[in-house]
Scaffold this motif. Sequence first.
Motif, PDB file in Angstrom:
ATOM      1  N   SER A  59       0.817  -1.306  -0.052  1.00 34.30           N
ATOM      2  CA  SER A  59       0.235   0.030  -0.150  1.00 34.30           C
ATOM      3  C   SER A  59       0.961   1.234   0.162  1.00 34.30           C
ATOM      4  O   SER A  59       1.986   1.149   0.637  1.00 34.30           O
ATOM      5  N   GLU A  60       0.475   2.286  -0.556  1.00 31.35           N
ATOM      6  CA  GLU A  60       1.210   3.437  -0.623  1.00 31.35           C
ATOM      7  C   GLU A  60       0.217   4.648  -0.047  1.00 31.35           C
ATOM      8  O   GLU A  60      -0.714   4.711  -0.640  1.00 31.35           O
ATOM      9  N   LEU A  61       0.869   5.418   0.710  1.00 32.67           N
ATOM     10  CA  LEU A  61       0.240   6.594   1.589  1.00 32.67           C
ATOM     11  C   LEU A  61       0.928   7.678   1.145  1.00 32.67           C
ATOM     12  O   LEU A  61       2.151   7.789   1.164  1.00 32.67           O
ATOM     13  N   GLU A  62       0.039   8.536   0.563  1.00 31.55           N
ATOM     14  CA  GLU A  62       0.588   9.966  -0.095  1.00 31.55           C
ATOM     15  C   GLU A  62       1.021  11.021   1.162  1.00 31.55           C
ATOM     16  O   GLU A  62       0.006  11.276   1.832  1.00 31.55           O
ATOM     17  N   VAL A  63       2.184  11.293   1.475  1.00 31.34           N
ATOM     18  CA  VAL A  63       2.758  11.905   2.507  1.00 31.34           C
ATOM     19  C   VAL A  63       2.576  13.448   2.254  1.00 31.34           C
ATOM     20  O   VAL A  63       3.186  13.834   1.102  1.00 31.34           O
ATOM     21  N   ARG A  64       2.151  14.332   3.090  1.00 25.21           N
ATOM     22  CA  ARG A  64       2.381  15.797   2.826  1.00 25.21           C
ATOM     23  C   ARG A  64       3.920  16.251   2.787  1.00 25.21           C
ATOM     24  O   ARG A  64       4.528  15.689   3.505  1.00 25.21           O
ATOM     25  N   PRO A  65       4.300  16.782   1.649  1.00 19.22           N
ATOM     26  CA  PRO A  65       5.738  17.303   1.822  1.00 19.22           C
ATOM     27  C   PRO A  65       6.067  17.873   2.809  1.00 19.22           C
ATOM     28  O   PRO A  65       7.418  17.775   3.540  1.00 19.22           O
ATOM     29  N   ALA A  66       5.419  18.641   3.589  1.00 17.89           N
ATOM     30  CA  ALA A  66       5.767  19.464   4.881  1.00 17.89           C
ATOM     31  C   ALA A  66       5.755  18.329   6.097  1.00 17.89           C
ATOM     32  O   ALA A  66       6.467  18.568   6.950  1.00 17.89           O
ATOM     33  N   LEU A  68       7.251  15.335   5.410  1.00 13.77           N
ATOM     34  CA  LEU A  68       8.380  14.287   5.149  1.00 13.77           C
ATOM     35  C   LEU A  68       9.559  14.007   6.253  1.00 13.77           C
ATOM     36  O   LEU A  68       9.662  12.915   6.684  1.00 13.77           O
ATOM     37  N   PHE A  69       9.781  15.034   6.809  1.00 13.22           N
ATOM     38  CA  PHE A  69      10.975  15.034   7.838  1.00 13.22           C
ATOM     39  C   PHE A  69      10.378  14.413   9.179  1.00 13.22           C
ATOM     40  O   PHE A  69      11.173  13.601   9.485  1.00 13.22           O
ATOM     41  N   VAL A  91      10.534   8.515  -2.365  1.00 13.59           N
ATOM     42  CA  VAL A  91      10.801   9.997  -2.608  1.00 13.59           C
ATOM     43  C   VAL A  91      11.444   9.909  -4.030  1.00 13.59           C
ATOM     44  O   VAL A  91      12.413   9.692  -4.217  1.00 13.59           O
ATOM     45  N   ASN A  92      10.603  10.530  -4.912  1.00 11.89           N
ATOM     46  CA  ASN A  92      11.111  10.986  -6.264  1.00 11.89           C
ATOM     47  C   ASN A  92      10.856  12.271  -6.816  1.00 11.89           C
ATOM     48  O   ASN A  92       9.735  12.775  -6.321  1.00 11.89           O
ATOM     49  N   ASP A  93      11.247  12.584  -7.982  1.00 12.74           N
ATOM     50  CA  ASP A  93      10.926  13.867  -8.573  1.00 12.74           C
ATOM     51  C   ASP A  93       9.696  13.812  -9.458  1.00 12.74           C
ATOM     52  O   ASP A  93       9.066  14.952  -9.490  1.00 12.74           O
ATOM     53  N   ASP A  94       9.079  12.833  -9.587  1.00 17.50           N
ATOM     54  CA  ASP A  94       8.221  12.617 -10.537  1.00 17.50           C
ATOM     55  C   ASP A  94       6.631  12.786  -9.679  1.00 17.50           C
ATOM     56  O   ASP A  94       5.677  12.983 -10.445  1.00 17.50           O
ATOM     57  N   SER A  95       6.604  12.655  -8.411  1.00 19.64           N
ATOM     58  CA  SER A  95       5.356  12.583  -7.618  1.00 19.64           C
ATOM     59  C   SER A  95       5.455  13.034  -6.126  1.00 19.64           C
ATOM     60  O   SER A  95       6.986  13.191  -5.818  1.00 19.64           O
ATOM     61  N   LEU A  96       4.446  13.091  -5.508  1.00 14.56           N
ATOM     62  CA  LEU A  96       4.708  13.308  -4.049  1.00 14.56           C
ATOM     63  C   LEU A  96       5.217  12.290  -3.288  1.00 14.56           C
ATOM     64  O   LEU A  96       5.239  11.141  -3.580  1.00 14.56           O
ATOM     65  N   PRO A  97       6.002  12.579  -2.121  1.00 14.40           N
ATOM     66  CA  PRO A  97       6.519  11.564  -1.228  1.00 14.40           C
ATOM     67  C   PRO A  97       5.302  10.539  -0.882  1.00 14.40           C
ATOM     68  O   PRO A  97       4.255  10.954  -0.549  1.00 14.40           O
ATOM     69  N   ARG A  98       5.886   9.365  -0.852  1.00  6.89           N
ATOM     70  CA  ARG A  98       4.868   8.082  -0.371  1.00  6.89           C
ATOM     71  C   ARG A  98       5.385   7.333   0.657  1.00  6.89           C
ATOM     72  O   ARG A  98       6.778   7.060   0.756  1.00  6.89           O
ATOM     73  N   LEU A  99       4.586   6.869   1.884  1.00 10.26           N
ATOM     74  CA  LEU A  99       4.989   5.965   2.732  1.00 10.26           C
ATOM     75  C   LEU A  99       4.421   4.495   2.199  1.00 10.26           C
ATOM     76  O   LEU A  99       3.321   4.352   1.898  1.00 10.26           O
ATOM     77  N   VAL A 100       5.387   3.781   1.937  1.00  6.10           N
ATOM     78  CA  VAL A 100       4.947   2.311   1.339  1.00  6.10           C
ATOM     79  C   VAL A 100       4.968   1.277   2.479  1.00  6.10           C
ATOM     80  O   VAL A 100       5.815   1.409   3.394  1.00  6.10           O
ATOM     81  N   VAL A 101       3.992   0.415   2.553  1.00  3.97           N
ATOM     82  CA  VAL A 101       3.570  -0.369   3.445  1.00  3.97           C
ATOM     83  C   VAL A 101       3.715  -1.756   2.739  1.00  3.97           C
ATOM     84  O   VAL A 101       2.863  -1.621   1.902  1.00  3.97           O
TER      85      VAL A 101
END
Length: 155
Positions: A59-66, A68-69, A91-101
């Motif tokens: 599962s991929e959860l979309e993380v708010r960029p703010a 991320l840290f 974390v990549n340049d093409d999409s928002l950061p994701r937390l992968v479970v």
Amino acid sequence: MLGVVNADADQVKGWLQQANIQHYICEHCHALHLSELQGREGVVDARLFVEEDGILLTSELEVRPAALFAVQAELGRLNMAYPSVKLFLDVNDDSLPRLVVCDLLLGRNGVTFEQFIYFVQATVDATSQLLDECQDESWLLWPDDFDSDAGGALH
């Protein structure tokens, strides 16, 4: 006889139907999407892949960029708090950061229906608990974050 089989995609679909676990196949990938998780706010994808060595549930959860840290700082604790799943940031340049479970049911020598269902339910439960924790911490990006009127600033 335990009913050990080398599960393929058709077997997994049948098991999901037998257990009344809602799922669907999208036209973009060969994975089975789990509706229970896929329909939750903050979840980008919740998929089952049938691979040569076993069955992968991710599962991929979309993380708010703010956030991320904060998520990165808590990643070690989260991995210890949810020992049945592996958590990492994508974390990549093409999409928002994701937390992968993700979790893997090793199945090269076969699995039973009971093992499969326990694996799916335990992983879905852990992911749901993590999702609730992430929501409490305001780490995830929600659809209404896009609906805010950012372009309505005074001139």
